[in-house]
Design a protein around this motif. Structure first.
Motif, PDB file in Angstrom:
ATOM      1  N   ILE A   1       2.556   0.405 -19.837  1.00 19.56           N
ATOM      2  CA  ILE A   1       2.502   0.644 -21.279  1.00 19.56           C
ATOM      3  C   ILE A   1       3.771   0.048 -21.879  1.00 19.56           C
ATOM      4  O   ILE A   1       4.848   0.635 -21.826  1.00 19.56           O
ATOM      5  CB  ILE A   1       2.385   2.145 -21.586  1.00 19.56           C
ATOM      6  N   ALA A   2       3.643  -1.153 -22.429  1.00 20.57           N
ATOM      7  CA  ALA A   2       4.799  -1.917 -22.901  1.00 20.57           C
ATOM      8  C   ALA A   2       4.891  -1.881 -24.419  1.00 20.57           C
ATOM      9  O   ALA A   2       3.870  -1.799 -25.109  1.00 20.57           O
ATOM     10  CB  ALA A   2       4.703  -3.368 -22.428  1.00 20.57           C
ATOM     11  N   PRO A   3       6.112  -1.946 -24.966  1.00 15.52           N
ATOM     12  CA  PRO A   3       6.263  -2.023 -26.422  1.00 15.52           C
ATOM     13  C   PRO A   3       5.695  -3.325 -26.975  1.00 15.52           C
ATOM     14  O   PRO A   3       5.600  -4.341 -26.263  1.00 15.52           O
ATOM     15  CB  PRO A   3       7.776  -1.930 -26.623  1.00 15.52           C
ATOM     16  N   ARG A   4       5.355  -3.314 -28.225  1.00 11.75           N
ATOM     17  CA  ARG A   4       4.586  -4.386 -28.862  1.00 11.75           C
ATOM     18  C   ARG A   4       5.258  -5.753 -28.774  1.00 11.75           C
ATOM     19  O   ARG A   4       4.602  -6.762 -28.485  1.00 11.75           O
ATOM     20  CB  ARG A   4       4.333  -4.015 -30.326  1.00 11.75           C
ATOM     21  N   HIS A   5       6.556  -5.821 -29.016  1.00 13.96           N
ATOM     22  CA  HIS A   5       7.213  -7.129 -29.139  1.00 13.96           C
ATOM     23  C   HIS A   5       7.860  -7.605 -27.839  1.00 13.96           C
ATOM     24  O   HIS A   5       8.475  -8.680 -27.826  1.00 13.96           O
ATOM     25  CB  HIS A   5       8.252  -7.080 -30.252  1.00 13.96           C
ATOM     26  N   ALA A   6       7.750  -6.838 -26.762  1.00  9.45           N
ATOM     27  CA  ALA A   6       8.334  -7.263 -25.483  1.00  9.45           C
ATOM     28  C   ALA A   6       7.509  -8.381 -24.871  1.00  9.45           C
ATOM     29  O   ALA A   6       6.286  -8.427 -25.010  1.00  9.45           O
ATOM     30  CB  ALA A   6       8.419  -6.079 -24.535  1.00  9.45           C
ATOM     31  N   THR A   7       8.191  -9.292 -24.190  1.00 13.83           N
ATOM     32  CA  THR A   7       7.499 -10.384 -23.485  1.00 13.83           C
ATOM     33  C   THR A   7       7.633 -10.254 -21.969  1.00 13.83           C
ATOM     34  O   THR A   7       6.823 -10.819 -21.235  1.00 13.83           O
ATOM     35  CB  THR A   7       8.067 -11.748 -23.905  1.00 13.83           C
TER      36      THR A   7
ATOM     37  N   LEU B   1      23.672   3.367 -16.624  1.00 13.27           N
ATOM     38  CA  LEU B   1      23.914   4.203 -17.799  1.00 13.27           C
ATOM     39  C   LEU B   1      24.707   3.446 -18.867  1.00 13.27           C
ATOM     40  O   LEU B   1      24.570   3.724 -20.060  1.00 13.27           O
ATOM     41  CB  LEU B   1      24.671   5.478 -17.396  1.00 13.27           C
ATOM     42  N   ALA B   2      25.538   2.495 -18.439  1.00  9.85           N
ATOM     43  CA  ALA B   2      26.280   1.679 -19.403  1.00  9.85           C
ATOM     44  C   ALA B   2      25.364   0.684 -20.099  1.00  9.85           C
ATOM     45  O   ALA B   2      25.659   0.226 -21.211  1.00  9.85           O
ATOM     46  CB  ALA B   2      27.416   0.942 -18.696  1.00  9.85           C
ATOM     47  N   MET B   3      24.246   0.362 -19.492  1.00  4.53           N
ATOM     48  CA  MET B   3      23.314  -0.634 -20.037  1.00  4.53           C
ATOM     49  C   MET B   3      22.590  -0.090 -21.269  1.00  4.53           C
ATOM     50  O   MET B   3      22.395  -0.807 -22.263  1.00  4.53           O
ATOM     51  CB  MET B   3      22.305  -1.007 -18.951  1.00  4.53           C
ATOM     52  N   ILE B   4      22.203   1.189 -21.217  1.00  7.78           N
ATOM     53  CA  ILE B   4      21.479   1.842 -22.315  1.00  7.78           C
ATOM     54  C   ILE B   4      22.045   3.250 -22.488  1.00  7.78           C
ATOM     55  O   ILE B   4      22.133   4.004 -21.516  1.00  7.78           O
ATOM     56  CB  ILE B   4      19.966   1.910 -22.030  1.00  7.78           C
ATOM     57  N   LYS B   5      22.412   3.602 -23.698  1.00  8.09           N
ATOM     58  CA  LYS B   5      23.023   4.905 -23.937  1.00  8.09           C
ATOM     59  C   LYS B   5      21.987   6.018 -23.785  1.00  8.09           C
ATOM     60  O   LYS B   5      20.951   6.011 -24.437  1.00  8.09           O
ATOM     61  CB  LYS B   5      23.607   4.952 -25.357  1.00  8.09           C
ATOM     62  N   PRO B   6      22.255   6.993 -22.903  1.00  5.28           N
ATOM     63  CA  PRO B   6      21.296   8.081 -22.709  1.00  5.28           C
ATOM     64  C   PRO B   6      21.238   9.002 -23.930  1.00  5.28           C
ATOM     65  O   PRO B   6      22.208   9.141 -24.677  1.00  5.28           O
ATOM     66  CB  PRO B   6      21.848   8.841 -21.492  1.00  5.28           C
TER      67      PRO B   6
ATOM     68  N   TYR C   1      12.231  -6.707 -22.170  1.00  3.67           N
ATOM     69  CA  TYR C   1      12.970  -7.826 -22.733  1.00  3.67           C
ATOM     70  C   TYR C   1      12.083  -8.619 -23.687  1.00  3.67           C
ATOM     71  O   TYR C   1      10.852  -8.625 -23.563  1.00  3.67           O
ATOM     72  CB  TYR C   1      13.453  -8.770 -21.624  1.00  3.67           C
ATOM     73  N   LYS C   2      12.756  -9.302 -24.586  1.00  2.00           N
ATOM     74  CA  LYS C   2      12.098 -10.324 -25.395  1.00  2.00           C
ATOM     75  C   LYS C   2      12.758 -11.647 -25.057  1.00  2.00           C
ATOM     76  O   LYS C   2      13.972 -11.813 -25.244  1.00  2.00           O
ATOM     77  CB  LYS C   2      12.236 -10.015 -26.891  1.00  2.00           C
ATOM     78  N   GLU C   3      11.974 -12.577 -24.535  1.00  2.00           N
ATOM     79  CA  GLU C   3      12.520 -13.870 -24.111  1.00  2.00           C
ATOM     80  C   GLU C   3      12.120 -14.947 -25.103  1.00  2.00           C
ATOM     81  O   GLU C   3      10.961 -15.054 -25.507  1.00  2.00           O
ATOM     82  CB  GLU C   3      12.017 -14.225 -22.716  1.00  2.00           C
ATOM     83  N   LEU C   4      13.115 -15.764 -25.483  1.00  2.80           N
ATOM     84  CA  LEU C   4      12.877 -16.865 -26.422  1.00  2.80           C
ATOM     85  C   LEU C   4      13.763 -18.036 -26.030  1.00  2.80           C
ATOM     86  O   LEU C   4      14.985 -17.879 -25.899  1.00  2.80           O
ATOM     87  CB  LEU C   4      13.186 -16.410 -27.861  1.00  2.80           C
ATOM     88  N   ASN C   5      13.139 -19.190 -25.818  1.00  4.64           N
ATOM     89  CA  ASN C   5      13.860 -20.418 -25.467  1.00  4.64           C
ATOM     90  C   ASN C   5      14.744 -20.241 -24.230  1.00  4.64           C
ATOM     91  O   ASN C   5      15.845 -20.785 -24.145  1.00  4.64           O
ATOM     92  CB  ASN C   5      14.708 -20.894 -26.650  1.00  4.64           C
ATOM     93  N   GLY C   6      14.253 -19.433 -23.289  1.00  7.75           N
ATOM     94  CA  GLY C   6      14.991 -19.234 -22.049  1.00  7.75           C
ATOM     95  C   GLY C   6      16.054 -18.160 -22.115  1.00  7.75           C
ATOM     96  O   GLY C   6      16.709 -17.877 -21.104  1.00  7.75           O
ATOM     97  N   PHE C   7      16.273 -17.560 -23.277  1.00 12.73           N
ATOM     98  CA  PHE C   7      17.249 -16.488 -23.429  1.00 12.73           C
ATOM     99  C   PHE C   7      16.522 -15.147 -23.494  1.00 12.73           C
ATOM    100  O   PHE C   7      15.502 -15.013 -24.169  1.00 12.73           O
ATOM    101  CB  PHE C   7      18.090 -16.690 -24.700  1.00 12.73           C
TER     102      PHE C   7
ATOM    103  N   GLU D   1      14.835  -5.270 -25.336  1.00 12.55           N
ATOM    104  CA  GLU D   1      13.900  -4.947 -26.402  1.00 12.55           C
ATOM    105  C   GLU D   1      13.469  -3.482 -26.255  1.00 12.55           C
ATOM    106  O   GLU D   1      13.229  -3.004 -25.147  1.00 12.55           O
ATOM    107  CB  GLU D   1      12.666  -5.864 -26.317  1.00 12.55           C
ATOM    108  N   ALA D   2      13.403  -2.774 -27.380  1.00 11.64           N
ATOM    109  CA  ALA D   2      12.860  -1.408 -27.412  1.00 11.64           C
ATOM    110  C   ALA D   2      13.556  -0.515 -26.388  1.00 11.64           C
ATOM    111  O   ALA D   2      12.920   0.008 -25.463  1.00 11.64           O
ATOM    112  CB  ALA D   2      11.351  -1.430 -27.189  1.00 11.64           C
ATOM    113  N   VAL D   3      14.857  -0.331 -26.542  1.00  9.90           N
ATOM    114  CA  VAL D   3      15.614   0.458 -25.559  1.00  9.90           C
ATOM    115  C   VAL D   3      15.133   1.910 -25.497  1.00  9.90           C
ATOM    116  O   VAL D   3      15.318   2.591 -24.475  1.00  9.90           O
ATOM    117  CB  VAL D   3      17.126   0.400 -25.852  1.00  9.90           C
TER     118      VAL D   3
END
Length: 249
Positions: free
Chosen positions: A159-165, A73-78, A225-231, A235-237
């Motif tokens: 069913i994933a959001p558009r920009h998630a990797t 619950l601390a990770m994403i606000k309900p 998540y969106k991953e870029l250069n290993g980070f 994404e899209a909470v």
């Protein structure tokens, strides 16, 4: 209670009227003349006193349930989390067919098929649930603490959001002992998958079984998540889910 649609923004209390602002807009509430002494001494308020006893009981049950998933619950606000959960728990305790008014409990309501169904697929984040994101059904084995989907393909079964990797899956297996106000939670490791056309079994198995075996809940968390250069970044909470996919009284 009244809504304030004017341009003047008030907060606090003035002459017994309290002004607040929340997701439902600007609100004003006048102080009631009813106090605890009046309610305790007047027999007309007997049913109200009984209702307040039950309110206290199911609110504590909800708080105990949320305490078992505090890190998630601390990770994403309900979204309106406590209010949505308490509304269901209020209806659920009404399914208690054993106790009298004022003594009905959520735990007793959960012993009925209708009561169990009320919390099935409840999502703590509040925008989506796992059943809306994953097109295949998880098979839950309470005996070993596992949720399993055979031949899961992230590209076609999710069913994933558009920009998630990438997507992350995690299971939480929780037991509640309301009489002792105790909760025991066990978790699986997060399964982190790229959103690619690769099929494999998706197994979420907790590292151990909860020490409390009554009022057990099996939840699955899905986050993108969106991953870029290993980070990796969340994404899209609003598309994330933390859902009760199975439960037993």
């Amino acid at each position: 209670m009244a809504k304030n649609q004017g341009i003047i923004r008030l907060r606090g209390s003035i002459d017994g009227v309290t002004y607040t602002e929340g997701v439902n807009g600007k609100l004003s509430r006048s102080r009631s003349s009813l106090n605890k002494a009046k309610m305790d001494s007047n027999p007309k308020f007997h049913n109200l006193r009984m209702a307040q006893e039950e309110l206290s009981s199911y609110s504590k049950y909800g708080a105990l349930l949320r305490s078992g998933i505090r890190s998630e619950l601390a990770m994403i606000k309900p979204y309106m989390g406590t209010r949505r959960l308490n509304k269901i728990l209020n209806a659920l305790k009404n399914e208690d067919l054993i106790h009298r008014l004022g003594q009905r409990t959520v735990a007793s309501g959960l012993t009925t098929p209708k009561g169990l169904g009320m919390l099935h697929y409840f999502d703590f984040y509040g925008k989506k649930n796992v059943n809306q994101l994953v097109t295949k059904e998880f098979v839950v084995d309470f005996a070993v603490g596992e949720a399993l989907i055979r031949n899961f393909n992230p590209l076609y079964d999710l069913i994933a959001p558009r920009h998630a990797t990438h997507v992350g899956f995690k299971a939480i297996y929780m037991g509640l002992d309301f009489d002792r106000l105790m909760v025991s939670s066990e978790r699986s490791d997060q399964v982190y998958l790229p959103l690619e056309d690769v099929a494999a079994d998706l197994s979420l198995k907790t590292t151990d079984l909860p020490s409390i075996t009554e009022n057990t809940f099996f939840l699955v968390q899905v986050v993108f998540y969106k991953e870029l250069n290993g980070f990796r970044e969340l994404e899209a909470v609003d598309e994330a889910a933390l859902t009760i996919i199975a439960l037993k009284a």
